[in-house]
Design a protein around this motif. Structure first.
Motif, short mmCIF file in Angstrom:
data_model
loop_
_atom_site.label_atom_id
_atom_site.label_comp_id
_atom_site.label_asym_id
_atom_site.label_seq_id
_atom_site.Cartn_x
_atom_site.Cartn_y
_atom_site.Cartn_z
N GLU A 28 54.63 48.44 40.13
CA GLU A 28 54.95 48.14 41.36
C GLU A 28 53.51 47.68 41.86
O GLU A 28 53.32 46.44 42.34
N ALA A 29 52.40 48.33 41.61
CA ALA A 29 51.11 47.90 41.95
C ALA A 29 50.51 46.74 41.21
O ALA A 29 49.81 45.79 41.77
N VAL A 30 50.92 46.68 39.94
CA VAL A 30 50.30 45.58 39.12
C VAL A 30 51.20 44.60 39.49
O VAL A 30 50.71 43.25 39.50
N ALA A 31 52.38 44.57 39.95
CA ALA A 31 53.31 43.37 40.19
C ALA A 31 52.64 42.68 41.53
O ALA A 31 52.42 41.49 41.64
N ALA A 32 52.38 43.78 42.29
CA ALA A 32 51.75 43.19 43.76
C ALA A 32 50.41 42.32 43.28
O ALA A 32 50.19 41.45 44.12
N ALA A 33 49.44 43.05 42.64
CA ALA A 33 48.40 42.48 42.53
C ALA A 33 48.07 41.08 41.58
O ALA A 33 47.62 40.39 41.88
N ARG A 34 49.28 41.14 40.77
CA ARG A 34 49.70 39.98 40.23
C ARG A 34 49.95 38.69 40.98
O ARG A 34 49.53 37.45 40.70
N ARG A 35 50.77 39.14 42.14
CA ARG A 35 51.08 38.11 43.10
C ARG A 35 49.98 37.55 43.85
O ARG A 35 50.02 36.60 43.97
N THR A 36 49.09 38.50 44.02
CA THR A 36 47.83 37.99 44.79
C THR A 36 46.96 37.22 44.01
O THR A 36 46.51 36.19 44.37
N VAL A 37 46.73 37.56 42.86
CA VAL A 37 46.24 36.55 41.71
C VAL A 37 46.72 35.32 41.59
O VAL A 37 46.14 34.46 41.62
N GLY A 38 48.17 35.09 41.64
CA GLY A 38 48.76 33.84 41.51
C GLY A 38 48.76 33.12 42.81
O GLY A 38 48.22 32.05 42.64
N LEU A 39 48.74 33.69 43.85
CA LEU A 39 48.60 33.04 45.32
C LEU A 39 47.10 32.40 45.14
O LEU A 39 46.92 31.19 45.69
N ALA A 40 46.16 33.25 44.91
CA ALA A 40 44.76 32.76 44.99
C ALA A 40 44.61 31.56 44.03
O ALA A 40 43.93 30.65 44.43
N LYS A 41 45.01 31.85 42.65
CA LYS A 41 44.97 30.72 41.87
C LYS A 41 45.60 29.43 41.94
O LYS A 41 45.07 28.42 41.90
N HIS A 42 46.76 29.67 42.83
CA HIS A 42 47.43 28.53 43.29
C HIS A 42 46.59 27.74 44.35
O HIS A 42 46.28 26.34 44.35
N GLY A 43 45.95 28.52 45.34
CA GLY A 43 45.27 27.93 46.29
C GLY A 43 44.13 27.30 45.90
O GLY A 43 43.67 26.23 46.35
N LEU A 44 43.41 27.76 44.82
CA LEU A 44 42.10 27.22 44.37
C LEU A 44 42.46 25.90 43.50
O LEU A 44 41.46 25.31 42.89
N GLY A 45 43.90 25.86 42.94
CA GLY A 45 43.98 24.39 42.29
C GLY A 45 44.03 24.86 40.77
O GLY A 45 44.32 23.83 40.10
N GLU A 46 44.21 26.03 40.50
CA GLU A 46 43.84 26.41 39.03
C GLU A 46 45.25 26.74 38.49
O GLU A 46 45.38 27.17 37.17
N ARG A 47 46.49 26.86 39.25
CA ARG A 47 47.75 27.03 38.71
C ARG A 47 48.57 25.99 39.75
O ARG A 47 48.44 25.61 40.63
N GLY A 48 49.93 25.89 39.23
CA GLY A 48 50.76 25.06 40.06
C GLY A 48 50.50 23.38 39.69
O GLY A 48 49.98 23.39 38.55
N ALA A 49 50.73 22.68 40.62
CA ALA A 49 50.77 21.17 40.22
C ALA A 49 49.17 20.82 40.10
O ALA A 49 48.56 21.60 40.99
N PRO A 50 48.57 20.26 39.17
CA PRO A 50 47.44 19.85 38.92
C PRO A 50 46.80 19.25 40.16
O PRO A 50 47.41 18.43 40.78
N TRP A 51 45.57 19.70 40.56
CA TRP A 51 44.79 19.07 41.88
C TRP A 51 44.79 17.77 41.82
O TRP A 51 44.88 16.92 42.90
N TRP A 52 44.50 17.10 40.56
CA TRP A 52 44.15 15.75 40.58
C TRP A 52 45.52 14.86 40.57
O TRP A 52 45.38 13.77 40.81
N GLU A 53 46.55 15.44 40.71
CA GLU A 53 47.85 14.81 40.83
C GLU A 53 48.39 14.80 42.17
O GLU A 53 49.06 14.21 42.68
N LEU A 54 47.56 15.56 43.18
CA LEU A 54 48.13 15.69 44.46
C LEU A 54 47.12 14.94 45.55
O LEU A 54 45.89 14.63 45.36
N SER A 55 47.67 14.47 46.70
CA SER A 55 46.57 13.82 47.66
C SER A 55 45.68 14.88 47.95
O SER A 55 45.94 15.98 47.99
#
Length: 125
Positions: free
Chosen positions: A66-93
């Motif tokens: 459970e702790a690993v899952a919660a921590a991975r969610r934190t990592v995923g949110l941070a990486k999305h915010g940084l543009g390192e995951r999700g839609a490529p930042w260069w394709e967004l306004s």
């Protein structure tokens, strides 16, 4: 990569090169952090990223799934915010890029609706 008629195309006609989009470590290519983000925002998101990675290590060592899952969610949110995951930042306004980072920070600070916008790409509603 969007074509010139795409709603996500860079209106200036300038698009980042692969060197500006990616870096390579030990033969593996990684997406760079969105260069449009303010230094303070990047610093906050990277702080959350570091805490998340630490949480993954600690949870793994303690065999706490459970702790690993919660921590991975934190990592995923941070990486999305940084543009390192999700839609490529260069394709967004730039507006969408800043909104994604703001939503990620809000989600990391406990706003579940913001987390849905980060992962779901929904409206800011």
């Amino acid at each position: 990569m969007p074509d010139s008629t795409s709603p996500h195309a860079d209106p200036s006609g300038d698009s980042p090169t692969d060197d500006e989009k990616f870096f390579t470590v030990r033969g593996r290519r990684w997406r760079r952090t969105d260069p449009a983000l303010a230094a303070e925002v990047v610093e906050q998101l990277k702080s959350h990223l570091g805490r998340g990675r630490s949480g993954v290590r600690a949870g793994t060592k303690a065999q706490d799934t459970e702790a690993v899952a919660a921590a991975r969610r934190t990592v995923g949110l941070a990486k999305h915010g940084l543009g390192e995951r999700g839609a490529p930042w260069w394709e967004l306004s730039e507006q969408d890029r800043h909104a994604r980072a703001a939503d990620a920070l809000a989600a990391l600070e406990g706003d579940e609706a913001a987390a849905g916008r980060v992962f779901g790409g929904g409206d800011r509603g």
